[in-house]
Enzyme design. Structure first.
Site, PDB file in Angstrom:
ATOM      1  N   ASP A 202      92.530  15.484  77.058  1.00  0.00           N
ATOM      2  CA  ASP A 202      91.533  14.750  77.852  1.00  0.00           C
ATOM      3  C   ASP A 202      90.818  13.719  76.983  1.00  0.00           C
ATOM      4  O   ASP A 202      89.608  13.559  77.066  1.00  0.00           O
ATOM      5  CB  ASP A 202      90.529  15.724  78.468  1.00  0.00           C
ATOM      6  CG  ASP A 202      89.604  15.027  79.470  1.00  0.00           C
ATOM      7  OD1 ASP A 202      90.061  14.076  80.130  1.00  0.00           O
ATOM      8  OD2 ASP A 202      88.432  15.419  79.578  1.00  0.00           O
TER       9      ASP A 202
ATOM     10  N   GLY B  55      75.202  15.862  80.660  1.00  0.00           N
ATOM     11  CA  GLY B  55      76.428  15.806  81.430  1.00  0.00           C
ATOM     12  C   GLY B  55      76.782  17.171  81.957  1.00  0.00           C
ATOM     13  O   GLY B  55      76.799  18.149  81.215  1.00  0.00           O
TER      14      GLY B  55
END
Length: 857
Positions: free
Chosen positions: A647, A534
């Site tokens: 988050d 990622g």
């Protein structure tokens, strides 16, 4: 003797060609039927499983997938929620079916990745950034990939990030360079579109003229060659004119399509869509001299056959055989004319790929290997010197297939701009076998000279500048070190440790070498496989010297900005601090930080929660409750130490031995002891999990003209509530709203009611309602959630059961302790077993029974 061998080989090749001809004739009559059935399936937008299965069973190449996906997208106008989800599903299926290490240099594969990210941007822009990053990493050589990512960042208001992406694309040598320069100029002029339609047309025309002049001199030795041409010829020319590297593997793939679209209508650019035409669009369709640019003959409507055998200096004859030295590959290419063609659009061109039997194909490959020394094309000496000097300067053989056998392909240099920057292009001078794809796929990488990268569904060329040493052997006392993605063939064999040189463009291979290792602070870890990726990071599953399994997270810092560097430093600091206080935080065992990379040796998990949720069709209530408690405990730990994650999403939790653990503190913010919230300079987090108070309000909370957003521990509660909502209903509370502006308004709008469909677990429904209150003051806290009845896994019934079980055991032992005879004990045990097997517990009747037995004794 040589003439006899040559004649024998010619006879062998002729016999193989006859077999191929027979197979073609066998399948020839099925062409029209296949075409009609395939068109019928492709026209059905409700169920394309037949077409998908046919693509995966036959060639499984990006061109086929792209043709199908564009057809589906064309038939999905207007785009509704259901159609968007179906399109995203098909694009996701295509990306999963196409390995990036194999197709990273393929234009169609790049367009699939970009379009998938654009569709995700329509649905979930927060997730789309990861997919744009993946496309940029997999297909870094295409300028339109970088521009699409930059366009997305520009649409999100990240002008600085957009400019950085374009500048890095120029530094990487993405082509065409002029496209990037125009995009940068438009960005500096504060235009909303990085490329306009007019600029695309001008770019296409100017690129064509420049390329023609350059290729006229470079390909002079090919002017006497007569080549057949197919419907892909114009696309090949267009890619040629854009100065793109086209490896033989890509070329081979291009000529064995079972689905192909020659022209595509210009479409409007939706959210984040980069206005770049497909290279096979009419704008890029240019006329070039066939003597300069090789092309391939289209199959005539009368089904006349044309064999792709090129004889230098002479026109191809109708005879199926030719001299052995002129043979490049044995194939029968046949294509079909477009069904409908006009100025605006054209239909799919259906081509039927012929699949040879394994025996015939392996025999063909073996014979071609035997005759390889006679098939080496003659190349001018000047060009040969150019290839040699180019390869020496790069230190890495970009075409191992050309070195492993003698089918060399000329590498042509083209001037890109006035700064004398060059890019190379590899164009096969002979046609490529349509029936024998293993020729290119199996020899594109030489396993003996490549240190393969452990990867399952990973990036192709992204992590090309690794600095950390990797050991080639299994824990030797002194071993040669390279990079995890390096190709050791370009390094000198030495006894000392050799570090990789900077700025190497290394090719990534998906399969893993069993003895590939990584060194972190002098400790050696053997790589098993890649388990995640990622952004600029990758995660590998490794074994240490004691054969214990760990996970190593690699972060490439060469392209990282200051904010990214700070986020990773924060992550390491938080992990070191928090793992001592809770087992719900992922363990960090060791790490190594330099200016170029970060290595983190961590606890190895099974799967992240996001992937687990996608795979699970239904979630067991006990699993959901257990995972919910794990999440609460992990978040409660970070809140106790003054940290707000800000988050939280399913991907931030990892399942380790049946337990959820919190990972990734990249954008976490540590609160001061005297404050209850943190004011952030920029909005972060995922929209679907973002609390109302974290959304920027342009009409309020302004300081010095700059918008601010507040977060607090209650913000994490909202995000956790969204995760639990997803685990309960299979979607997030606002996922059904596609438009991002409307979604943001719905999140902060108190009049927009969140739906809570009835479920059997009423306490779970109450938890969801308490977590998803828009007012943070009314929202439930983490300690209150930990005390909620939903989390208490039937505490009272369990205690009662435990108490009852204890009494039962005391009673049984009390009855048995007074028995001395083995027979009496056996009878008593049998009686107890019968009572408890029938669901009975000890009572007065059972007591009397035992008393009678004891009385008899």
């Amino acid at each position: 003797m040589e003439s006899e061998d040559l004649s024998g080989r010619e006879l062998t090749i002729d016999s193989i060609m006859n077999k191929v001809r027979d197979i073609k004739n066998k399948f020839k009559n099925e062409d029209l039927t296949d075409e009609l059935s395939l068109n019928k399936i492709s026209a059905d937008t409700t169920d394309n499983s037949g077409t998908v299965n046919q693509i995966m069973m036959m060639a499984n190449n990006p061109e086929d997938w792209l043709s199908l996906l564009l057809k589906l997208e064309k038939n999905s106008v207007p785009l509704s929620d259901a159609l968007l989800n179906k399109l995203i599903g098909r694009y996701s299926q295509a990306i999963e079916a196409l390995p990036p290490d194999k197709y990273g240099q393929n234009e169609s594969f790049a367009r699939i990745q970009v379009r998938f990210a654009e569709l995700k941007a329509i649905q979930e822009p927060d997730d789309a950034r990861d997919y744009f990053q993946m496309a940029r990493a997999n297909c870094k050589k295409f300028a339109f990939v970088h521009i699409s990512f930059a366009q997305f960042e520009l649409s999100q208001g990240n002008v600085k990030k957009s400019k950085q992406l374009l500048q890095k694309a120029v530094e990487r040598g993405a082509v065409p360079l002029e496209m990037l320069e125009i995009a940068l100029r438009n960005l500096n002029l504060q235009k909303k579109q990085l490329l306009s339609e007019e600029e695309k047309k001008n770019l296409s025309a100017s690129t064509v003229l420049t390329a023609q002049e350059s290729f006229s001199g470079s390909l002079g030795h090919l002017q006497n060659r007569n080549n057949s041409c197919d419907s892909r010829g114009q696309t090949t020319k267009a890619r040629f004119l854009y100065g793109e590297n086209m490896p033989p593997q890509d070329a081979e793939i291009g000529y064995r399509n079972s689905l192909r679209q020659t022209n595509k209508t210009k479409q409007s650019c939706p959210f984040g869509r980069v206005p770049v035409n497909l290279l096979n669009s009419p704008d890029c369709d240019v006329k070039t001299d066939d003597s300069v640019v090789p092309c391939f003959m289209k199959r005539q409507t009368s089904r006349s056959e044309c064999r792709d055998l090129v004889v230098p200096g002479s026109k191809p004859s109708g005879n199926d055989s030719c001299e052995l030295r002129n043979l490049k590959s044995v194939q029968n290419s046949h294509f079909k004319e477009p069904l409908v063609s006009d100025e605006k659009s054209s239909e799919l061109i259906i081509t039927d790929s012929i699949t040879l039997k394994n025996k015939t194909e392996s025999s063909l490959l073996a014979k071609l290997e035997e005759t390889k020394e006679y098939q080496e094309p003659e190349v001018p000496e000047s060009n040969q010197k150019q290839w040699q000097s180019k390869r020496k300067s790069e230190c890495i053989n970009q075409n191992p297939a050309a070195s492993s056998n003698h089918w060399q392909i000329p590498e042509l240099a083209r001037k890109v701009n006035t700064e004398q920057k060059h890019t190379t292009f590899e164009q096969p001078v002979f046609s490529v076998s349509k029936q024998s794809p293993p020729i290119s796929t199996s020899k594109w990488f030489d396993p003996k000279s490549i240190c393969k990268t452990p990867s399952s569904n990973t990036l192709d060329d992204y992590m090309s500048c690794f600095r950390t040493p990797v050991v080639k052997n299994d824990f030797p006392p002194a071993c040669q070190l390279s990079t995890p993605y390096g190709q050791p063939a370009c390094f000198q064999q030495q006894q000392h440790q050799i570090l990789a040189t900077p700025l190497q463009n290394l090719q990534v291979l998906a399969s893993s070498s069993a003895n590939e290792c990584i060194s972190v602070k002098g400790r050696i870890y053997s790589i098993l496989k890649q388990i995640g990726s990622g952004g600029s990071s990758k995660v590998f599953q490794v074994l240490n010297e004691k054969k214990q399994i760990y996970a190593i997270k690699y972060v490439n810092l060469e392209e990282a900005d200051n904010q990214t560097l700070d986020s990773y430093r924060n992550e390491i600091a938080y992990l070191n601090k928090l793992q001592q206080h809770s087992d719900k935080i992922i363990r960090l065992y060791d790490y190594e930080i330099t200016d170029q990379y970060i290595y983190m040796v961590m606890e190895c998990g099974n799967i992240d929660l996001n992937s687990w949720l996608k795979k699970k069709k239904s979630i067991d209530p006990w699993e959901r409750k257990s995972y919910w408690k794990n999440m609460l405990e992990a978040v409660h730990t970070i809140h106790q130490h003054g940290i707000v994650h800000s988050d939280l999403k399913p991907a931030n939790f990892l399942i380790v031995d049946g337990m959820l653990k919190l990972i990734d503190f990249g954008i976490a913010n540590q609160m001061q002891p005297d404050t209850t919230s943190v004011v952030k300079d920029s909005q972060v987090g995922t929209v679907n999990y973002m609390p109302p108070e974290a959304i920027k309000d342009m009409s309020s909370s302004r300081e010095n003209g700059k918008s601010k957003s507040k977060i607090s521990p209650k913000s994490d509660v909202w995000s956790l509530g969204c995760i639990l909502y997803y685990m309960t209903y299979g979607k997030t509370p606002f996922q059904q709203i596609i438009n991002q502006i409307s979604k943001l308004h719905a999140i902060i709008d108190p009049n927009h009611e969140i739906e809570f469909p009835d479920i059997p677990e009423k306490d779970l429904q109450d938890v969801l309602k308490c977590c998803l209150k828009r007012d943070p003051k009314q929202r439930i806290s983490i300690p209150e959630l930990l005390a909620h009845p939903y989390v208490q896994i039937q505490t009272h019934p369990v205690n009662q059961m435990a108490k009852g079980t204890t009494e039962e055991m005391k009673y049984v032992l009390g009855q048995l302790v007074g028995l001395n005879s083995p027979n009496s004990i056996l009878k008593a045990a049998k009686t107890l077993y019968e009572h408890y097997s029938g669901g009975e517990s000890h009572n007065s009747s059972s007591s009397k029974t035992f008393e009678k037995k004891r009385g008899k004794k």
